[in-house]
Motif scaffolding. Structure first.
Motif, PDB file in Angstrom:
ATOM      1  N   ILE A  66      13.311  11.704  -8.945  1.00  0.00           N
ATOM      2  CA  ILE A  66      12.378  11.732 -10.076  1.00  0.00           C
ATOM      3  C   ILE A  66      11.235  12.699  -9.782  1.00  0.00           C
ATOM      4  CG2 ILE A  66      10.668  10.359 -11.362  1.00  0.00           C
ATOM      5  CD1 ILE A  66      12.719   7.993 -11.085  1.00  0.00           C
ATOM      6  N   LEU A  67      10.734  12.685  -8.550  1.00  0.00           N
ATOM      7  CA  LEU A  67       9.642  13.594  -8.173  1.00  0.00           C
ATOM      8  C   LEU A  67      10.043  15.063  -8.309  1.00  0.00           C
ATOM      9  CD1 LEU A  67       8.190  11.707  -5.091  1.00  0.00           C
ATOM     10  CD2 LEU A  67       6.985  12.205  -7.226  1.00  0.00           C
ATOM     11  N   GLU A  68      11.320  15.350  -8.147  1.00  0.00           N
ATOM     12  CA  GLU A  68      11.803  16.730  -8.264  1.00  0.00           C
ATOM     13  C   GLU A  68      11.826  17.217  -9.710  1.00  0.00           C
ATOM     14  OE1 GLU A  68      12.366  18.853  -5.792  1.00  0.00           O
ATOM     15  OE2 GLU A  68      11.751  17.250  -4.436  1.00  0.00           O
ATOM     16  N   THR A  69      11.925  16.289 -10.662  1.00  0.00           N
ATOM     17  CA  THR A  69      12.100  16.701 -12.053  1.00  0.00           C
ATOM     18  C   THR A  69      10.928  16.359 -12.971  1.00  0.00           C
ATOM     19  OG1 THR A  69      13.252  14.639 -12.586  1.00  0.00           O
ATOM     20  CG2 THR A  69      14.616  16.511 -11.880  1.00  0.00           C
ATOM     21  N   GLU A  70      10.035  15.485 -12.535  1.00  0.00           N
ATOM     22  CA  GLU A  70       8.943  15.027 -13.402  1.00  0.00           C
ATOM     23  C   GLU A  70       7.581  15.285 -12.763  1.00  0.00           C
ATOM     24  OE1 GLU A  70       9.539  13.980 -16.403  1.00  0.00           O
ATOM     25  OE2 GLU A  70      11.693  13.707 -16.193  1.00  0.00           O
ATOM     26  N   GLU A  71       6.572  15.468 -13.603  1.00  0.00           N
ATOM     27  CA  GLU A  71       5.201  15.571 -13.113  1.00  0.00           C
ATOM     28  C   GLU A  71       4.665  14.145 -12.967  1.00  0.00           C
ATOM     29  OE1 GLU A  71       0.794  17.281 -14.295  1.00  0.00           O
ATOM     30  OE2 GLU A  71       2.420  17.454 -15.739  1.00  0.00           O
ATOM     31  N   ILE A  72       4.456  13.720 -11.740  1.00  0.00           N
ATOM     32  CA  ILE A  72       4.000  12.362 -11.460  1.00  0.00           C
ATOM     33  C   ILE A  72       2.566  12.414 -10.952  1.00  0.00           C
ATOM     34  CG2 ILE A  72       4.387  10.300 -10.024  1.00  0.00           C
ATOM     35  CD1 ILE A  72       6.576  10.748 -12.161  1.00  0.00           C
ATOM     36  N   HIS A  73       1.717  11.550 -11.509  1.00  0.00           N
ATOM     37  CA  HIS A  73       0.308  11.502 -11.120  1.00  0.00           C
ATOM     38  C   HIS A  73       0.033  10.382 -10.118  1.00  0.00           C
ATOM     39  CE1 HIS A  73       0.008  12.988 -15.490  1.00  0.00           C
ATOM     40  NE2 HIS A  73       0.083  14.030 -14.694  1.00  0.00           N
ATOM     41  N   ILE A  74       0.742   9.256 -10.269  1.00  0.00           N
ATOM     42  CA  ILE A  74       0.518   8.085  -9.422  1.00  0.00           C
ATOM     43  C   ILE A  74       1.870   7.552  -8.963  1.00  0.00           C
ATOM     44  CG2 ILE A  74      -0.405   5.723  -9.326  1.00  0.00           C
ATOM     45  CD1 ILE A  74      -2.276   6.617 -11.686  1.00  0.00           C
ATOM     46  N   ILE A  75       1.966   7.253  -7.673  1.00  0.00           N
ATOM     47  CA  ILE A  75       3.180   6.641  -7.133  1.00  0.00           C
ATOM     48  C   ILE A  75       2.808   5.248  -6.638  1.00  0.00           C
ATOM     49  CG2 ILE A  75       4.992   6.758  -5.383  1.00  0.00           C
ATOM     50  CD1 ILE A  75       4.436   9.829  -5.287  1.00  0.00           C
ATOM     51  N   ILE A  76       3.527   4.268  -7.142  1.00  0.00           N
ATOM     52  CA  ILE A  76       3.357   2.884  -6.693  1.00  0.00           C
ATOM     53  C   ILE A  76       4.685   2.471  -6.084  1.00  0.00           C
ATOM     54  CG2 ILE A  76       2.876   0.508  -7.379  1.00  0.00           C
ATOM     55  CD1 ILE A  76       1.328   1.678  -9.800  1.00  0.00           C
ATOM     56  N   THR A  77       4.646   1.943  -4.870  1.00  0.00           N
ATOM     57  CA  THR A  77       5.895   1.556  -4.226  1.00  0.00           C
ATOM     58  C   THR A  77       5.770   0.201  -3.552  1.00  0.00           C
ATOM     59  OG1 THR A  77       7.593   2.237  -2.628  1.00  0.00           O
ATOM     60  CG2 THR A  77       5.329   2.825  -2.107  1.00  0.00           C
ATOM     61  N   ASP A  78       6.882  -0.504  -3.526  1.00  0.00           N
ATOM     62  CA  ASP A  78       6.971  -1.746  -2.760  1.00  0.00           C
ATOM     63  C   ASP A  78       7.001  -1.360  -1.286  1.00  0.00           C
ATOM     64  OD1 ASP A  78       7.393  -4.457  -2.167  1.00  0.00           O
ATOM     65  OD2 ASP A  78       9.563  -4.243  -2.265  1.00  0.00           O
ATOM     66  N   GLN A  79       6.425  -2.173  -0.428  1.00  0.00           N
ATOM     67  CA  GLN A  79       6.442  -1.875   1.003  1.00  0.00           C
ATOM     68  C   GLN A  79       7.793  -2.222   1.624  1.00  0.00           C
ATOM     69  OE1 GLN A  79       5.108  -0.209   3.209  1.00  0.00           O
ATOM     70  NE2 GLN A  79       5.619  -1.160   5.150  1.00  0.00           N
ATOM     71  N   ARG A  80       8.311  -3.396   1.320  1.00  0.00           N
ATOM     72  CA  ARG A  80       9.536  -3.855   1.980  1.00  0.00           C
ATOM     73  C   ARG A  80      10.754  -3.613   1.103  1.00  0.00           C
ATOM     74  NH1 ARG A  80       8.381  -8.880   5.937  1.00  0.00           N
ATOM     75  NH2 ARG A  80       6.487  -8.046   6.824  1.00  0.00           N
ATOM     76  N   MET A  81      11.479  -2.562   1.460  1.00  0.00           N
ATOM     77  CA  MET A  81      12.733  -2.240   0.774  1.00  0.00           C
ATOM     78  C   MET A  81      13.815  -2.105   1.844  1.00  0.00           C
ATOM     79  SD  MET A  81      11.438   0.414  -2.195  1.00  0.00           S
ATOM     80  CE  MET A  81      10.608   1.553  -1.102  1.00  0.00           C
ATOM     81  N   PRO A  82      15.082  -2.252   1.475  1.00  0.00           N
ATOM     82  CA  PRO A  82      16.156  -2.297   2.468  1.00  0.00           C
ATOM     83  C   PRO A  82      16.278  -1.085   3.401  1.00  0.00           C
ATOM     84  CG  PRO A  82      16.981  -2.994   0.331  1.00  0.00           C
ATOM     85  CD  PRO A  82      15.582  -2.502   0.128  1.00  0.00           C
ATOM     86  N   LYS A  83      16.307   0.127   2.856  1.00  0.00           N
ATOM     87  CA  LYS A  83      16.565   1.301   3.698  1.00  0.00           C
ATOM     88  C   LYS A  83      15.300   1.984   4.194  1.00  0.00           C
ATOM     89  CE  LYS A  83      21.007   2.306   1.583  1.00  0.00           C
ATOM     90  NZ  LYS A  83      21.770   3.227   0.749  1.00  0.00           N
ATOM     91  N   THR A  84      14.280   2.005   3.371  1.00  0.00           N
ATOM     92  CA  THR A  84      13.047   2.722   3.679  1.00  0.00           C
ATOM     93  C   THR A  84      11.857   1.875   3.258  1.00  0.00           C
ATOM     94  OG1 THR A  84      14.197   4.783   3.135  1.00  0.00           O
ATOM     95  CG2 THR A  84      11.814   4.900   3.273  1.00  0.00           C
ATOM     96  N   THR A  85      10.852   1.772   4.104  1.00  0.00           N
ATOM     97  CA  THR A  85       9.640   1.060   3.683  1.00  0.00           C
ATOM     98  C   THR A  85       8.848   1.947   2.744  1.00  0.00           C
ATOM     99  OG1 THR A  85       8.215   1.895   5.455  1.00  0.00           O
ATOM    100  CG2 THR A  85       9.493  -0.115   5.935  1.00  0.00           C
ATOM    101  N   GLY A  86       7.932   1.334   2.040  1.00  0.00           N
ATOM    102  CA  GLY A  86       7.078   2.106   1.143  1.00  0.00           C
ATOM    103  C   GLY A  86       6.279   3.163   1.894  1.00  0.00           C
ATOM    104  N   VAL A  87       5.752   2.795   3.065  1.00  0.00           N
ATOM    105  CA  VAL A  87       4.984   3.753   3.868  1.00  0.00           C
ATOM    106  C   VAL A  87       5.864   4.918   4.296  1.00  0.00           C
ATOM    107  CG1 VAL A  87       3.767   4.087   6.064  1.00  0.00           C
ATOM    108  CG2 VAL A  87       3.296   2.065   4.670  1.00  0.00           C
ATOM    109  N   GLU A  88       7.083   4.630   4.736  1.00  0.00           N
ATOM    110  CA  GLU A  88       8.002   5.706   5.141  1.00  0.00           C
ATOM    111  C   GLU A  88       8.305   6.631   3.962  1.00  0.00           C
ATOM    112  OE1 GLU A  88      10.440   3.259   8.641  1.00  0.00           O
ATOM    113  OE2 GLU A  88      11.213   3.298   6.594  1.00  0.00           O
ATOM    114  N   PHE A  89       8.530   6.054   2.795  1.00  0.00           N
ATOM    115  CA  PHE A  89       8.793   6.858   1.602  1.00  0.00           C
ATOM    116  C   PHE A  89       7.600   7.760   1.294  1.00  0.00           C
ATOM    117  CE2 PHE A  89       8.105   6.931  -3.113  1.00  0.00           C
ATOM    118  CZ  PHE A  89       8.992   7.963  -3.392  1.00  0.00           C
ATOM    119  N   LEU A  90       6.406   7.180   1.266  1.00  0.00           N
ATOM    120  CA  LEU A  90       5.217   7.964   0.936  1.00  0.00           C
ATOM    121  C   LEU A  90       4.957   9.055   1.973  1.00  0.00           C
ATOM    122  CD1 LEU A  90       2.868   5.116  -0.347  1.00  0.00           C
ATOM    123  CD2 LEU A  90       4.135   6.793  -1.711  1.00  0.00           C
ATOM    124  N   ALA A  91       5.131   8.725   3.248  1.00  0.00           N
ATOM    125  CA  ALA A  91       4.922   9.720   4.306  1.00  0.00           C
ATOM    126  C   ALA A  91       5.931  10.867   4.179  1.00  0.00           C
ATOM    127  CB  ALA A  91       5.016   9.062   5.671  1.00  0.00           C
TER     128      ALA A  91
END
Length: 151
Positions: free
Chosen positions: A40-65
């Motif tokens: 989605i980030l590759e195709t859309e202009e995003i101003h705010i990203i909200i993510t869950d911290q605990r996800m199966p493959k990647t944590t929210g912090v890992e995704f944001l980093a």
């Protein structure tokens, strides 16, 4: 302009609840994984990203980093049902997180945090544009001064 929000959470009912709550206020994009979020980030202009911290493959912090280098502009927030001080510290240090919010979120509190995050996004963008204009004006002024000195 309305805020464009990407919400990443592995629980579909959280994505549905978020969309139902805020769809009239913001343009909402949802993803059930970090990988979907990156697409989605590759195709859309995003101003705010909200993510869950605990996800199966990647944590929210890992995704944001992982997206900071390619997508530094969006303001980042983490939603989680867990209180883990190490995750909070990682979020701030590695993921450049603006807010760390407990689940279940309070509708009005989250809306206020989204509004503040969008205000920061807008101010940063305006600041960047003004800085670029100032640099161009400075270069033009230096050119004119050199021309005057040479003539």
């Amino acid at each position: 302009m309305t805020a464009h929000i990407l919400y990443v959470d592995d629980e579909p009912h959280n994505l549905s609840a978020f969309t139902a709550t805020y769809r009239r206020l913001y343009k909402i994009f949802t993803a059930e994984s970090a990988e979907e979020g990156r697409k989605i980030l590759e195709t859309e202009e995003i101003h705010i990203i909200i993510t869950d911290q605990r996800m199966p493959k990647t944590t929210g912090v890992e995704f944001l980093a992982s997206i900071i280098e390619k997508h530094p502009e969006p303001i980042r927030m983490i939603l989680t049902g867990y209180t883990d001080i190490d995750a909070v510290i990682d979020a701030i240090n590695k993921g450049e997180v603006y807010r760390y919010i407990q689940k279940p979120w309070m509708e009005e509190d989250l809306r206020i945090n989204i509004e503040k995050a969008y205000e920061i996004y807008t101010l940063r963008k305006e600041n960047k544009e003004l800085t670029e204009k100032l640099l161009i004006a400075n270069e033009q002024l230096e050119f004119l001064l050199r021309q005057n000195l040479l003539s």
